[in-house]
Each structure stands twice: as structure tokens, then as C-alpha cells.
Design an enzyme around this catalytic site. Structure first.
Site, PDB file in Angstrom:
ATOM      1  N   LYS A   1      -2.194  12.584   2.315  1.00 28.40           N
ATOM      2  CA  LYS A   1      -1.863  11.640   3.390  1.00 28.40           C
ATOM      3  C   LYS A   1      -0.344  11.430   3.482  1.00 28.40           C
ATOM      4  O   LYS A   1       0.214  11.428   4.574  1.00 28.40           O
ATOM      5  CB  LYS A   1      -2.537  10.282   3.165  1.00 28.40           C
TER       6      LYS A   1
ATOM      7  N   ARG B   1      -7.456   0.098   3.751  1.00 34.58           N
ATOM      8  CA  ARG B   1      -8.223   0.623   2.626  1.00 34.58           C
ATOM      9  C   ARG B   1      -9.489  -0.183   2.406  1.00 34.58           C
ATOM     10  O   ARG B   1     -10.284   0.166   1.534  1.00 34.58           O
ATOM     11  CB  ARG B   1      -7.377   0.569   1.356  1.00 34.58           C
TER      12      ARG B   1
ATOM     13  N   ARG C   1       0.896  15.913  -9.912  1.00 33.49           N
ATOM     14  CA  ARG C   1       1.797  15.418  -8.872  1.00 33.49           C
ATOM     15  C   ARG C   1       3.030  14.715  -9.438  1.00 33.49           C
ATOM     16  O   ARG C   1       2.958  14.006 -10.426  1.00 33.49           O
ATOM     17  CB  ARG C   1       1.019  14.442  -8.002  1.00 33.49           C
TER      18      ARG C   1
ATOM     19  N   ARG D   1       3.882   9.102 -11.489  1.00 38.00           N
ATOM     20  CA  ARG D   1       3.456   7.721 -11.282  1.00 38.00           C
ATOM     21  C   ARG D   1       2.499   7.289 -12.392  1.00 38.00           C
ATOM     22  O   ARG D   1       1.682   8.085 -12.843  1.00 38.00           O
ATOM     23  CB  ARG D   1       2.746   7.601  -9.928  1.00 38.00           C
TER      24      ARG D   1
ATOM     25  N   ARG E   1      -9.168   4.973  -9.265  1.00 35.76           N
ATOM     26  CA  ARG E   1      -8.773   5.007  -7.841  1.00 35.76           C
ATOM     27  C   ARG E   1      -9.828   5.726  -7.011  1.00 35.76           C
ATOM     28  O   ARG E   1     -10.106   5.341  -5.878  1.00 35.76           O
ATOM     29  CB  ARG E   1      -7.409   5.694  -7.704  1.00 35.76           C
TER      30      ARG E   1
HETATM   31  P1  AMP Z   1      -0.920   5.095  -2.617  1.00 38.93           P
HETATM   32  O1  AMP Z   1       0.526   5.375  -2.801  1.00 38.93           O
HETATM   33  O2  AMP Z   1      -1.334   4.989  -1.177  1.00 38.93           O
HETATM   34  O3  AMP Z   1      -1.808   6.019  -3.418  1.00 38.93           O
HETATM   35  O4  AMP Z   1      -1.174   3.631  -3.217  1.00 38.93           O
HETATM   36  C1  AMP Z   1      -0.917   3.359  -4.576  1.00 38.93           C
HETATM   37  C2  AMP Z   1      -1.553   2.037  -4.976  1.00 38.93           C
HETATM   38  O5  AMP Z   1      -1.015   0.977  -4.184  1.00 38.93           O
HETATM   39  C3  AMP Z   1      -3.059   1.944  -4.752  1.00 38.93           C
HETATM   40  O6  AMP Z   1      -3.811   2.531  -5.808  1.00 38.93           O
HETATM   41  C4  AMP Z   1      -3.243   0.432  -4.686  1.00 38.93           C
HETATM   42  O7  AMP Z   1      -3.145  -0.165  -5.965  1.00 38.93           O
HETATM   43  C5  AMP Z   1      -2.005   0.012  -3.894  1.00 38.93           C
HETATM   44  N1  AMP Z   1      -2.264   0.039  -2.435  1.00 38.93           N
HETATM   45  C6  AMP Z   1      -1.697   0.869  -1.511  1.00 38.93           C
HETATM   46  N2  AMP Z   1      -2.161   0.606  -0.276  1.00 38.93           N
HETATM   47  C7  AMP Z   1      -3.049  -0.408  -0.421  1.00 38.93           C
HETATM   48  C8  AMP Z   1      -3.887  -1.116   0.475  1.00 38.93           C
HETATM   49  N3  AMP Z   1      -3.916  -0.824   1.787  1.00 38.93           N
HETATM   50  N4  AMP Z   1      -4.678  -2.100  -0.027  1.00 38.93           N
HETATM   51  C9  AMP Z   1      -4.663  -2.411  -1.336  1.00 38.93           C
HETATM   52  N5  AMP Z   1      -3.904  -1.782  -2.250  1.00 38.93           N
HETATM   53  C10 AMP Z   1      -3.107  -0.778  -1.805  1.00 38.93           C
END
Ligand code: AMP
Length: 199
Positions: free
Chosen positions: A13, A84, A118, A144, A155
Site C-alpha cells: 500500500k 482500518r 522490509r 521497524r 498485525r
Molecule cells: P502501517 O504503517 O500502515 O503498517 O501502520 C503501522 C501501525 O500504525 C499499525 O500496525 C497500527 O498500530 C498503527 N496504525 C496505522 N494506521 C492506523 C489506523 N488507521 N488505525 C489504527 N491504527 C493504525
């Protein structure tokens, strides 16, 4: 054009959102990047967010919704990592009309394989899948905390229970993309869908 991207962690994404935002000249809004910035601040909120993210759990809706409300404009956007949850989707529906919902479909096994390799740039947040040690912007890459095995599993579980139901919510507007293809092929499919939707 207002676009949202839904898919499991590791489905590309972020990579595709950068390409879409460059090609269609719309804002790229990544809640993950915004939350990681806050979590680095050392504030009480930052430390709380960091703990939740490291465990692979979701940040409470009110915090994320507040971030999104501050950034959405009427100039077009691609949302990467939001919504989400069903609650987030309903809130988004109240403040913006969504033109395209792209579902990046990827088997769990491939998501785990990609995420464990990654690396991300500390400075510009660009994502690399394998082998790179430095970003094109010159900064160092890092792994990360939530790209470690236990957090990855959590996740994926959270994705299945909280985010996957959104596919039903957006059923009439949702377009599926095979995210196991190369970055270039996925982007070609994305552009094909977006150009067919453009008015
Ligand atoms: P990402 O970089 O999109 O994989 O997001 C990393 C982490 O940020 C996720 O595993 C959640 O802990 C938090 N996060 C990102 N977007 C959201 C969202 N829309 N709602 C809740 N937590 C989020």
C-alpha cells in the site's frame, strides 16, 4: 480523486500510494507514518502509541480519526492505512466522498515473508523490500519494531478481524488487485482501474 487502499500489512500500500500520489498529483496520507512521527516525539502520547504499535495492535479510533480530519482537503488524496476499522470508515464517509477503493490482495504467507525482510528510510519513510542498505535520499534504513515476527502475526490477526470486514462495507466500489505481482505490474493494474474511473 479520493482513493483508499485496503490490504494486509506488506501488500505494498505504501509503495503504491507514493506512485499514485506522484502520478495523479494528490496528497499521500499515511496514518502509519504520521503515528510513527508522533511516537518518536518522546511525549506521553508518543510513548503510548509506540507501545501499541510495537505490539502490532491498532491505535484507538479517536486518535487516528483526529489525525485524518486535520489532513483531509478537497484537493484529492490517497489514504494509506486508513480506514482500518468499520468505525473509521463510517467517519470518513461523513467528511469525504470516496471515488475508488483498491483492495491489495496478498496471502498471509507472502505478507510474513515480505515484512520480515522490509526496511524503511528514517528520513523520507520510503520502503525497501530486499537487499538495500541506504535510501535513494542518502539516509540509513532501519527495521521497524513491528516488522518482527511476533508483531507481524498480531498485525495479520488484527487485519483479519478489524480491517477485512471493510471489504463488505465498500463492496460496491471495491476493486481487487493481485498484490503478489511486481511493483510495476501492480501499478499498471492500479492505473488501469483509476483511469477507467476518472470522469
Ligand atoms: P502501517 O504503517 O500502515 O503498517 O501502520 C503501522 C501501525 O500504525 C499499525 O500496525 C497500527 O498500530 C498503527 N496504525 C496505522 N494506521 C492506523 C489506523 N488507521 N488505525 C489504527 N491504527 C493504525
Amino acid at each position: 480523486m479520493n482513493i483508499i487502499l485496503i490490504g494486509p500489512p506488506g501488500s505494498g500500500k505504501g509503495t503504491q500510494a507514493v506512485k499514485i500520489s506522484e502520478k495523479y498529483k494528490i496528497a499521500h496520507i499515511s496514518t502509519g507514518d504520521l503515528l510513527r512521527e508522533i511516537s518518536k516525539s518522546g511525549s506521553e502520547l508518543g510513548n503510548r502509541l509506540k507501545r501499541i504499535m510495537t505490539e502490532g495492535k491498532l491505535i484507538p479510533d479517536d486518535v487516528v480519526i483526529n489525525l485524518i480530519e486535520q489532513r483531509i482537503t478537497d484537493k484529492g488524496f490517497v489514504l494509506d492505512g486508513f480506514p482500518r476499522t468499520l468505525n473509521q470508515a463510517k467517519m470518513l464517509g461523513k467528511i469525504a466522498a470516496i471515488d475508488a477503493v483498491l483492495f491489495f490482495d496478498l496471502p498471509d504467507k507472502e505478507a510474513v515473508r515480505r515484512l520480515s525482510k522490509r526496511r524503511q528510510c528514517r528520513s523520507c519513510n520510503r520502503v525497501y523490500n530486499e537487499g538495500a542498505s541506504k535510501c535513494v535520499c542518502g539516509s540509513q534504513l532501519y527495521q521497524r519494531d513491528d516488522d518482527k515476527e511476533e508483531a507481524i502475526r498480531e498485525r495479520l490477526k488484527v487485519y483479519q478481524s478489524e480491517t477485512k470486514p471493510l471489504l463488505q462495507h465498500y463492496k460496491s466500489r471495491m476493486k481487487r488487485i493481485d498484490a503478489s505481482q511486481s511493483v510495476e505490474k501492480v501499478f499498471k493494474d492500479v492505473c488501469g482501474i483509476l483511469s477507467s474511473l476518472r470522469v
